[in-house]
Enzyme design. Structure first.
Site, mmCIF file in Angstrom:
data_model
loop_
_atom_site.group_PDB
_atom_site.id
_atom_site.type_symbol
_atom_site.label_atom_id
_atom_site.label_comp_id
_atom_site.label_asym_id
_atom_site.label_seq_id
_atom_site.Cartn_x
_atom_site.Cartn_y
_atom_site.Cartn_z
ATOM 1 N N HIS A 160 -5.491 -11.095 -6.335
ATOM 2 C CA HIS A 160 -5.319 -9.869 -7.119
ATOM 3 C C HIS A 160 -6.595 -9.034 -7.167
ATOM 4 O O HIS A 160 -6.536 -7.827 -7.415
ATOM 5 C CB HIS A 160 -4.861 -10.220 -8.538
ATOM 6 C CG HIS A 160 -4.025 -9.174 -9.191
ATOM 7 N ND1 HIS A 160 -4.230 -7.828 -8.996
ATOM 8 C CD2 HIS A 160 -2.976 -9.268 -10.050
ATOM 9 C CE1 HIS A 160 -3.335 -7.139 -9.717
ATOM 10 N NE2 HIS A 160 -2.563 -7.990 -10.349
ATOM 11 N N ASP A 376 11.452 -6.136 5.991
ATOM 12 C CA ASP A 376 12.247 -6.588 7.141
ATOM 13 C C ASP A 376 11.317 -6.984 8.294
ATOM 14 O O ASP A 376 10.602 -6.154 8.844
ATOM 15 C CB ASP A 376 13.188 -5.458 7.579
ATOM 16 C CG ASP A 376 14.174 -5.888 8.658
ATOM 17 O OD1 ASP A 376 13.994 -6.970 9.234
ATOM 18 O OD2 ASP A 376 15.120 -5.123 8.925
#
Length: 443
Positions: A160, A376
């Protein structure tokens, strides 16, 4: 309440490997802004994506090596600053990302059947490196899990301090793009430099920044919650349910789906916990500042470009007021975040390297609206996207196939889980029009 699936043991055919950039990359030290290097961000964001069809290890590793040329800092390592031992820097040394392959006796349908609530066994799906400190954890760790039916579960862990949710989604989209179209140009080029968010000299702290202030140390809600057995609660809100929540606020108040849903979750959480009536409570949520800065942060900026919005009130005011009251608090918290506010916070963190006050706060992290459900890799979009674990902070997750729906996931004490879920699901659609004096006190 839906059950959570137990993940069987994984078979690892080989040791995890380091994937380095496919060509030479700049070797230098990258400055981390005070928004990047906050103490409360010293953890990794862990994503899980489930796919009907799998992509081969060779293809995933080759495309990862290629995308790390563009996102070369993610192949580096954190290191302490020589000037301030509590300050981290990013050593762009092309050391590489960890990549692990696993196989397990599980099908896509089995996972989907009971996937709404993570449990501890899900941690098997992501390679864990033995480390002595946070500095030893590589910024990027990936494990591809091949299922017995031909599908796959792709898990990623992204530090992070390197990037926020928007930035990590940007990287994942770049990786998927180069996997499905190896010769394509990235649709968004990463912007690496963090000096745009450097503190001012001298500091100009012109706001109070209430997210850092602890009002009542006599009762710590977080400690109270963590002292009990916790269970995950997962509730999906359809567009029609969100519209019903919005109707509690109109015509006097218009609001977004996030504003009304976060307010509803906050109120439900406070009511379910049955906290002391005069206890101050906060709602903390991330606000993207990329377009709020002057000038705006460049397109492709993938570092931490958010601050925490802070709505605060007392338990009794929140519980007795109607939904409009808490929605207004959320809107006011959003409205105060300007370029001046962000600069003030950066300067504040330069002088006081402290964490936000989490003693009586509900923290909401927005994973929806980042396109994670569209990732995808060449064999179709994911059937499910979520975290590897349920925590006491709240996640708003996207719902595959329904752009305007949200899944709320968080862990609460087992003793209040049923009450909390009931409050989330069974809100009173007449609430906004009640004439009860108590309800109107705090509108």
């Amino acid at each position: 309440m839906n059950n959570s699936i137990e993940i069987p043991d994984c078979y690892h055919p080989k040791e995890a490997v380091l994937i380095c950039p496919s060509t030479s990359t700049p070797k230098h030290t990258l400055y981390l802004s005070n928004l990047d290097d906050q103490k409360f961000l010293r953890f990794s964001i862990k994503y899980l994506h489930l796919y009907k069809k799998s992509v081969s290890v060779d293809v995933l590793q080759a495309s990862l090596s290629n995308v790390l040329v563009e996102y070369y800092p993610l192949a580096g390592r954190l290191k302490p600053s020589q000037e301030h031992e509590d300050k981290f820097l990013l050593d762009c040394n092309a050391q590489g990302a960890y990549f692990s392959e696993a196989h397990l006796n599980l099908t896509v349908d089995q996972f989907l059947h009971a996937s709404s609530k993570p449990n501890k066994t899900w941690r098997k799906l992501l390679f864990r490196l033995d480390s002595q400190s946070f500095l030893d954890v590589p910024p990027l760790i990936i494990q591809v899990n091949y299922l017995s039916c031909g599908g796959m579960i792709l898990c990623t862990s992204i530090n992070h301090c390197f990037c926020d949710g928007i930035g990590s989604a940007q990287f994942l989209h770049a990786w998927s793009q180069l996997t499905s179209k190896p010769n394509a140009e990235l649709s968004v080029k990463p912007y690496h430099i963090r000096h745009l968010l450097k503190p001012r000299i001298p500091s100009q702290i012109s706001f109070s920044h209430p997210e850092f202030h602890c009002h009542d140390p006599s009762f710590n809600v977080t400690q109270f919650i963590l002292s009990q057995p916790l269970v995950p609660v997962s509730v999906t809100f359809t567009p029609s349910q969100i519209l019903s929540l919005k109707k509690l606020c109109v015509p006097s108040l218009k609001c977004t789906s996030f504003e009304v849903l976060s307010s509803h979750v906050w109120r439900s959480w406070v009511k379910a916990l049955d906290l002391p009536p005069f206890l101050p409570v906060k709602l903390l949520f991330s606000i993207n500042v990329r377009k709020k800065m002057r000038p705006k942060l460049p397109i492709g900026y993938y570092g931490n470009g958010f601050v925490l919005g802070c709505a605060e009130t007392s338990v009794d005011r929140l519980a007795l007021s109607n939904l409009q009251y808490s929605v207004k608090l959320v809107q006011q918290a959003k409205d105060c975040v300007t370029d001046d506010y962000v600069r003030s916070m950066i300067d504040f963190l330069q002088e006081r390297r402290i964490k936000p006050d989490l003693s009586s706060s509900l923290v909401i992290s927005q994973w929806a609206k980042q396109g994670l459900e569209d990732l995808d890799f060449g064999e179709g979009k994911p059937l499910y996207i979520g975290p590897l674990a349920s925590e006491i902070y709240c996640l708003f997750l996207p719902v595959t196939g329904n752009l305007h729906a949200f899944t709320v996931l968080m862990s609460v004490p087992q003793s209040i889980a049923e009450k909390f879920e009931h409050l989330l699901v069974n809100f009173d659609e007449r609430e906004g029009n009640e004439d009860d004096g108590k309800e109107k006190l705090f509108v």
